[in-house]
Every structure is written in structure tokens, then in C-alpha cells.
Design a protein around this motif. Structure first.
Motif, mmCIF file in Angstrom:
data_model
loop_
_atom_site.group_PDB
_atom_site.id
_atom_site.type_symbol
_atom_site.label_atom_id
_atom_site.label_comp_id
_atom_site.label_asym_id
_atom_site.label_seq_id
_atom_site.Cartn_x
_atom_site.Cartn_y
_atom_site.Cartn_z
ATOM 1 N N ASP A 170 0.837 -1.186 0.000
ATOM 2 C CA ASP A 170 0.000 0.000 0.000
ATOM 3 C C ASP A 170 0.882 1.250 0.000
ATOM 4 O O ASP A 170 1.569 1.542 0.991
ATOM 5 C CB ASP A 170 -0.894 -0.012 1.241
ATOM 6 N N SER A 209 0.807 3.878 2.935
ATOM 7 C CA SER A 209 1.629 3.718 4.143
ATOM 8 C C SER A 209 2.958 4.443 3.996
ATOM 9 O O SER A 209 3.447 5.066 4.943
ATOM 10 C CB SER A 209 1.864 2.236 4.426
ATOM 11 N N ARG A 239 2.112 -2.193 9.366
ATOM 12 C CA ARG A 239 1.161 -2.558 8.313
ATOM 13 C C ARG A 239 1.880 -3.069 7.067
ATOM 14 O O ARG A 239 1.419 -4.020 6.420
ATOM 15 C CB ARG A 239 0.275 -1.359 7.982
ATOM 16 N N LEU A 272 2.915 -6.617 7.746
ATOM 17 C CA LEU A 272 1.781 -7.529 7.615
ATOM 18 C C LEU A 272 1.506 -7.837 6.147
ATOM 19 O O LEU A 272 1.188 -8.971 5.786
ATOM 20 C CB LEU A 272 0.534 -6.934 8.270
ATOM 21 N N GLN A 273 1.609 -6.815 5.302
ATOM 22 C CA GLN A 273 1.386 -7.027 3.875
ATOM 23 C C GLN A 273 2.461 -7.942 3.285
ATOM 24 O O GLN A 273 2.153 -8.824 2.474
ATOM 25 C CB GLN A 273 1.367 -5.683 3.148
ATOM 26 N N SER A 284 -0.483 -11.217 5.844
ATOM 27 C CA SER A 284 -1.264 -11.354 7.082
ATOM 28 C C SER A 284 -2.026 -10.078 7.390
ATOM 29 O O SER A 284 -2.297 -9.762 8.552
ATOM 30 C CB SER A 284 -0.325 -11.694 8.254
ATOM 31 N N ASP A 285 -2.401 -9.344 6.356
ATOM 32 C CA ASP A 285 -2.999 -8.032 6.521
ATOM 33 C C ASP A 285 -4.510 -8.138 6.691
ATOM 34 O O ASP A 285 -5.286 -7.973 5.747
ATOM 35 C CB ASP A 285 -2.650 -7.161 5.301
ATOM 36 N N THR A 286 -4.949 -8.418 7.915
ATOM 37 C CA THR A 286 -6.369 -8.453 8.241
ATOM 38 C C THR A 286 -6.697 -7.294 9.177
ATOM 39 O O THR A 286 -5.796 -6.687 9.778
ATOM 40 C CB THR A 286 -6.752 -9.768 8.930
ATOM 41 N N ASN A 296 -5.450 -7.996 12.726
ATOM 42 C CA ASN A 296 -3.996 -7.911 12.807
ATOM 43 C C ASN A 296 -3.507 -6.468 12.728
ATOM 44 O O ASN A 296 -2.552 -6.078 13.414
ATOM 45 C CB ASN A 296 -3.356 -8.749 11.700
ATOM 46 N N ARG A 297 -4.150 -5.670 11.877
ATOM 47 C CA ARG A 297 -3.774 -4.254 11.785
ATOM 48 C C ARG A 297 -4.019 -3.544 13.111
ATOM 49 O O ARG A 297 -3.217 -2.707 13.539
ATOM 50 C CB ARG A 297 -4.550 -3.567 10.660
ATOM 51 N N SER A 319 -1.305 -4.604 15.462
ATOM 52 C CA SER A 319 -0.041 -4.035 15.000
ATOM 53 C C SER A 319 0.046 -2.544 15.314
ATOM 54 O O SER A 319 1.099 -2.051 15.748
ATOM 55 C CB SER A 319 0.112 -4.262 13.491
#
Length: 289
Positions: A101, A104, A140, A143-144, A148-150, A153-154, A157
């Protein structure tokens, strides 16, 4: 396209991660080999931009101009146009390969710009907004990279990253007072300082009485609460990313422990991690505490 005062750095090296103390163990051995290059590229981008905001003798306008140049390159990537500088060409490849993204990365630049012009924070909401852009994007992006970017989770995080940013502020109160042309940056909330009877001059005079200690420990406890609120992420994520995250959290907990033990005297006892801390951190992370 604007000219930059920063020298170009074409090759991206993992050793860049060793040039500054960080809360995040960048490109460590725990990272899967296929992600080390991507993490190192992101780190180099963030480190260079942070140095533009903080290091050297450039004027405010020069710093903002250089950071705007970094933002312009990101906007080219966002528009699927090839950027001009070698680092950003490499970053574009990383963004495309891992579907990262761009917002970010833009948020990080926005935070660095803010550091150039803003040195005081009226309340905790203002400080949290800064952390949202200066710290949370790092988690973030990780995670991407780990797919694992849910939403949950965000959330975890963001709690961890904001907490680590706050912990770093409390470590560096004395250091930040020397920045920004000696006017200093203060990442404590002005309304809370006033309510506690703490002034800016008290910070410069290195006040260490009971009122300061209580105020300092209140801030540390709030950061600890946020760190613990995000801690389930380390148990939720599998494999290497879970272990590395648990080590990051355990490292933050060790710094919090040392902040509490210094009783507010961060002027003479800046807490850092040393060789004796790492076995404790590793064991805590290994057993998912």
C-alpha cells in the motif's frame, strides 16, 4: 522534478539496518530470505527520509523541499509511472512484487514533514495522530509482506507500533530537547504537563522530583498498556513472523522495565538493550509469553 540535496544511493544493502538504533530488527536472520531485500529497501527509504528531517544543517525549507521530492517519487509509483531515482525504482519493484500500500509510505513522508515544522503536541490525540503516520505504517507494511494483513492484525499491529514509538519518545526526552535548532522537540502532551505542574524549563533543568517521576511513570504505563493490548498478535501469527514480533514486544517490555527503574532520570540513564537482555528477550519470545 525537483533536485535533491541527499546523495543518491543506488545499491540497497542489508548493512544499512545497522547504522541506527531501532526498535525494529530490520532484515534480521529471522526474516525469510525472500523478504530480506524488500524489508531492506523499505528501511532505506524510511531511514533516508527520516535523516532529511533530522540530520545535518539544512534549513526548514530545504528539508521540506527534499521530502516533497521523496513524496513526488512515491506519487509516480502510485500512478504506475517509473520514478527517476534508483532507490525509488527499486522500491517500485518491491511495491509491485508484494502489492504494498503506497499510502503507508506516503504517511511516513507526511510524518517526517511534520517533524520539520511541529515541535509541540497539545494533547494525546495529536500525539496518537503523529504515531499513526510515523510508526503504524511500518507494522502494516510488514503484515502485507507476510500476507497477514487483516483488520484484527492491523489493530494489534497499530497498538504495538504506537507503543514502541511512545517508548522511544520517553527514552529520548533529553536528546529531542536538543533538536530543531535547539528549540527542541517535546513529545509529551502539553495539556498533561500543565495539569501535572511540569514546564518545558523543568525538562531542560532535568527536574527529578516526585511530581516529575509520577508524570513520567504515568506516560510509561500508558505505553505499556498499549503494548500489551497488541501483544496477542505475536501469538496469533505463525512461524518466523510470530517469533520476530514476540521478540520486538519483549524488547519493548525490557525497555519499559528499565524506564520504570530509572525513576524518571532519563537524562543520565537512557535505557537501551544490551547483550544481557537478549537471552531474556529470546526466551520470552520462544515460549510465547
Amino acid at each position: 522534478m525537483q533536485a535533491f540535496s541527499k546523495p543518491e544511493i543506488a545499491p540497497v544493502s542489508l548493512t544499512l539496518a545497522d547504522t541506527h538504533y531501532e526498535n525494529f530488527p530490520v532484515a534480521s536472520l529471522l526474516l525469510p530470505p525472500h523478504l530480506r531485500h524488500a524489508v531492506s529497501v523499505i528501511y532505506q527509504f524510511a531511514r533516508e527520509a527520516d535523516d532529511i528531517a533530522d540530520e545535518g544543517d539544512a534549513s526548514e525549507s530545504e528539508r521540506l523541499k527534499d521530502l516533497q521530492g521523496y513524496e513526488d517519487e512515491l506519487l509516480l509509483i502510485q500512478a504506475y509511472i517509473q520514478p527517476e531515482r534508483p532507490l525509488f525504482k527499486t522500491l517500485q519493484q518491491v511495491v509491485r512484487a508484494h502489492t504494498l500500500d503506497i499510502q503507508s509510505l506516503l504517511d511516513l513522508i507526511n510524518a517526517f514533514k511534520q517533524d520539520v515544522v511541529k515541535t509541540r503536541y497539545a494533547d494525546f490525540a495529536e500525539l496518537l495522530d503523529y504515531c499513526r503516520r510515523s510508526a503504524n505504517p511500518v507494522g502494516r507494511l510488514m503484515l502485507q509482506l507476510y500476507a497477514s494483513d487483516t483488520a484484527q492484525n492491523r489493530h494489534w499491529s497499530d497498538q504495538i507500533c504506537t507503543a514502541l514509538q511512545l517508548i522511544n519518545f520517553y527514552q529520548d526526552i533529553a536528546i529531542d530537547l536538543q533538536k530543531h535548532d535547539q528549540s527542541g522537540r517535546i513529545y509529551l502532551c502539553l495539556d498533561e504537563m500543565q495539569a501535572a505542574g511540569i514546564t518545558e524549563q523543568d525538562l531542560r533543568n532535568q527536574r527529578q522530583d516526585a511530581a516529575w517521576q509520577a508524570f513520567f511513570l504515568y506516560n510509561v504505563a500508558r505505553a505499556e498498556h498499549m503494548l500489551l493490548a497488541g501483544k496477542p498478535l505475536g501469538r496469533h501469527l505463525p512461524g518466523r513472523i510470530g517469533l520476530e514480533l514476540r521478540m520486538i514486544v519483549a524488547g519493548g517490555e525490557r525497555i519499559i522495565h528499565k524506564l520504570k527503574r530509572c525513576h524518571g532520570d532519563i537524562y543520565h540513564h537512557r535505557p537501551t538493550l544490551n547483550a544481557f537482555d537478549w537471552p531474556v528477550i529470546f526466551l520470552k519470545a520462544l515460549f510465547k509469553q
